[in-house]
Design an enzyme around this catalytic site. Structure first.
Site, mmCIF file in Angstrom:
data_model
loop_
_atom_site.group_PDB
_atom_site.id
_atom_site.type_symbol
_atom_site.label_atom_id
_atom_site.label_comp_id
_atom_site.label_asym_id
_atom_site.label_seq_id
_atom_site.Cartn_x
_atom_site.Cartn_y
_atom_site.Cartn_z
ATOM 1 N N CYS A 206 -1.344 3.215 -12.113
ATOM 2 C CA CYS A 206 -0.792 2.757 -10.830
ATOM 3 C C CYS A 206 0.015 3.886 -10.192
ATOM 4 C CB CYS A 206 0.106 1.540 -11.032
ATOM 5 S SG CYS A 206 -0.647 0.203 -11.965
ATOM 6 N N HIS A 210 0.980 5.446 -6.432
ATOM 7 C CA HIS A 210 2.218 4.809 -5.960
ATOM 8 C C HIS A 210 3.483 5.464 -6.498
ATOM 9 C CE1 HIS A 210 -0.271 1.801 -4.093
ATOM 10 N NE2 HIS A 210 -0.824 1.494 -5.245
ATOM 11 N N ARG A 253 -4.586 -8.194 -5.294
ATOM 12 C CA ARG A 253 -4.179 -6.789 -5.146
ATOM 13 C C ARG A 253 -4.342 -6.027 -6.470
ATOM 14 N NH1 ARG A 253 -4.877 -3.045 -2.073
ATOM 15 N NH2 ARG A 253 -5.990 -2.573 -3.964
ATOM 16 N N CYS A 257 -6.913 -2.876 -7.372
ATOM 17 C CA CYS A 257 -6.444 -1.556 -7.821
ATOM 18 C C CYS A 257 -7.133 -1.154 -9.125
ATOM 19 C CB CYS A 257 -4.934 -1.547 -8.013
ATOM 20 S SG CYS A 257 -3.998 -1.464 -6.473
#
Lengths: 296, 231
Positions: A206, A210, A253, A257
């Protein structure tokens, strides 16, 4: 501002203090009491306030979407969800009014902003979706094979309508998931490990997308987990995805991802999902939730 | 009569026990509930992925095997994940680049450039290897190198480029085509950790995302003076 709450105030005193209070409210936000933004401000105004506070390409990436927020199709989902919530449904012909989302049976105001949290009755940390499913099973008698529970995605699903209604009751509330229980802490910390865990054919985690501000995959500006003012928008689900013409959840979501990262499909209601959501909500702590949101 | 009653009662009790244990949210691992609070956060994360079925691990993947294989971390992934948001320190960097160099595979003979036009199609193609609610069918479309998702490429490209990686515009123009540049470029595409330990860039060659011929084509796109990226 509780200017009229005390009987000690005469009307005259109240009139004297009103302009001062208003001046303070405009010029110095921190002087206001806790929950300065837990007002009735709609999602659009909350986002505009965050944009003013923060120089963020992520928050400002779509001026069209900002304009569209006041006519967000998710408001219809929320309305339909409200009806479903109060309707006597399922084999047990019961409404969801007795469902406890952490602040007592039927208390929805600000409940979602304090999730995931530990629930003693299940001895689990639960997020909004898993808690809702739990209530639909135990209170209404639905089972996993019932469409009401089985169908998790799409604006037309009961799950999305109900989630949007419940989540909207936390609009403007600051994210404040409790970390007092050892399980809440354990899940949040495992979620952190998952967030940074690189795996699969692309070695992504992630954090690859991010971890910094102003980064883009193609044209999409990515939210930075380390910046709560922009991260709050990133985790404000349900939200209508304009490009998908659908109202979407946190599960959707996370699933998307991992799919793009070429890793596995996350299981609905799994503790892996709840751990990740615990971590990401903690990362937006103290920032106001934008619910329902509208995203590109 | 008595016997069949007690069997029935026993069955009912068994069903009741099973129902309770399945619906109460308790997480059972080989009969015992896993205690999340006695595990380290790393142990719990692994538990949630592999034992608690947090991911669909049995789905088949395009390269063969199942998703379980992909979710397992190799050494480089483990070391780099443990950094979390920290910059890589020199001893970790040394360790990771050594692993990467030791596993580097070079093409037979010399490193040669392929066809920049094919390379240009590859760098724009972000299809391939996705598995889950939808699965990329490689029989219908060949996977690509997905470079444009993160790098600024030639100015004639209509797909908007990402910026997670550095701009590659004019890559060959500034570097030329010496043996050293060719080797370096190959290594960065095959396994960038050899040069940039714990980089965000995927190991497109080492992980089998693109093959040797495709690497040659991507290199041609980057280094050929006729390629639009060098115009």
């Amino acid at each position: 501002m509780k200017r009229n709450s005390s009987k000690l105030y005469t009307l005259q005193q109240a009139l004297y203090t009103l302009p001062i209070a208003l001046a303070l409210a405009v010029t110095s936000r921190p002087l206001l009491a806790e929950c300065s933004i837990c007002t009735n401000e709609p999602p659009k105004q909350i986002l505009e306030m965050l944009i003013k506070q923060t120089d963020s390409d992520y928050l400002t990436q779509s001026p069209q979407n900002l304009i569209m927020m006041s006519e967000n199709a998710a408001y219809f989902s929320a309305e339909e969800g409200e009806e479903l919530f109060h309707e006597k449904r399922g084999p047990k012909k019961a409404s969801l009014k007795s469902c406890d989302f952490g602040k007592g049976p039927g208390v929805l105001k600000g409940a979602y902003a304090e999730m995931p949290r530990y629930f003693a009755d299940t001895d689990r940390v639960m997020d909004l979706e898993s808690r809702l499913v739990h209530c639909m099973k135990t209170i209404q008698g639905f089972t996993n094979s019932d469409k009401a529970i089985k169908k998790r995605h799409g604006s037309g699903s009961d799950m999305m309508k109900l989630q949007t209604y419940i989540a909207s009751q936390s609009n403007g509330y600051e994210w404040n998931p409790p970390l007092d229980h050892t399980l809440e802490k354990a899940m949040r910390d495992a979620g952190e490990v998952l967030f940074y865990r690189r795996a699969g054919m692309l070695d992504f985690s992630c954090n690859t997308c991010h971890g910094e501000t102003g980064k883009r995959v193609r044209a999409s500006v990515l939210p930075n987990m380390n910046r709560p003012e922009e991260w709050t928008k990133a985790i404000s689900w349900p939200a209508v995805r304009v490009g998908q013409h659908n109202n979407r959840s946190s599960l959707h979501r996370v699933r998307g991802c991992y799919w793009q990262m070429r890793q596995g499909r996350i299981a609905k209601g799994s503790d892996a999902l709840i751990a990740l959501i615990s971590f990401w909500t903690d990362a937006a702590r103290d920032q106001p939730a934008i619910l329902p949101d509208l995203k590109r | 009569m008595k016997n069949s009653m007690s069997i029935k009662t026993g069955l009912a009790a068994l069903i009741a026990v099973l129902t309770v244990s399945c619906t109460s949210g308790y997480k059972k691992v080989s009969g015992k509930r896993a205690n999340y609070t006695t595990m380290s956060s790393e142990e719990l994360a692994e538990h949630l992925i592999f034992k608690d079925r947090g991911f669909k691990l049995n789905q088949k993947v395009q390269e063969g095997g199942t998703m379980r294989d992909r979710m397992k971390q190799d050494e480089i992934q483990k070391i780099c994940s443990a950094l979390k948001k920290r910059q890589v320190d020199s001893s970790t960097a040394q360790k990771v680049s050594t692993i990467a160099k030791n596993n580097m595979l070079y093409p037979k003979g010399s490193i040669r450039l392929g066809d920049w036009k094919k390379g240009r199609a590859l760098v724009q193609n972000a299809f391939g290897f996705r598995v889950g609610h939808k699965t990329d069918k490689h029989s219908k479309r060949k996977p690509g190198g997905m470079c444009v998702n993160c790098h600024l490429l030639d100015s004639k490209m209509t797909i908007p480029s990402g910026n997670l990686g550095p701009s590659l515009r004019g890559y060959g123009k500034t570097r030329g085509q010496s043996e050293g540049v060719m080797k370096y470029t190959y290594e960065v595409i095959y396994n960038p950790h050899s040069v940039f330990p714990c980089t965000n860039m995927p190991r497109l060659g080492a992980n089998g995302f693109i093959n040797q011929e495709q690497i040659r084509d991507v290199m041609a796109y980057l280094l050929d003076p006729k390629s639009p990226i060098n115009q």
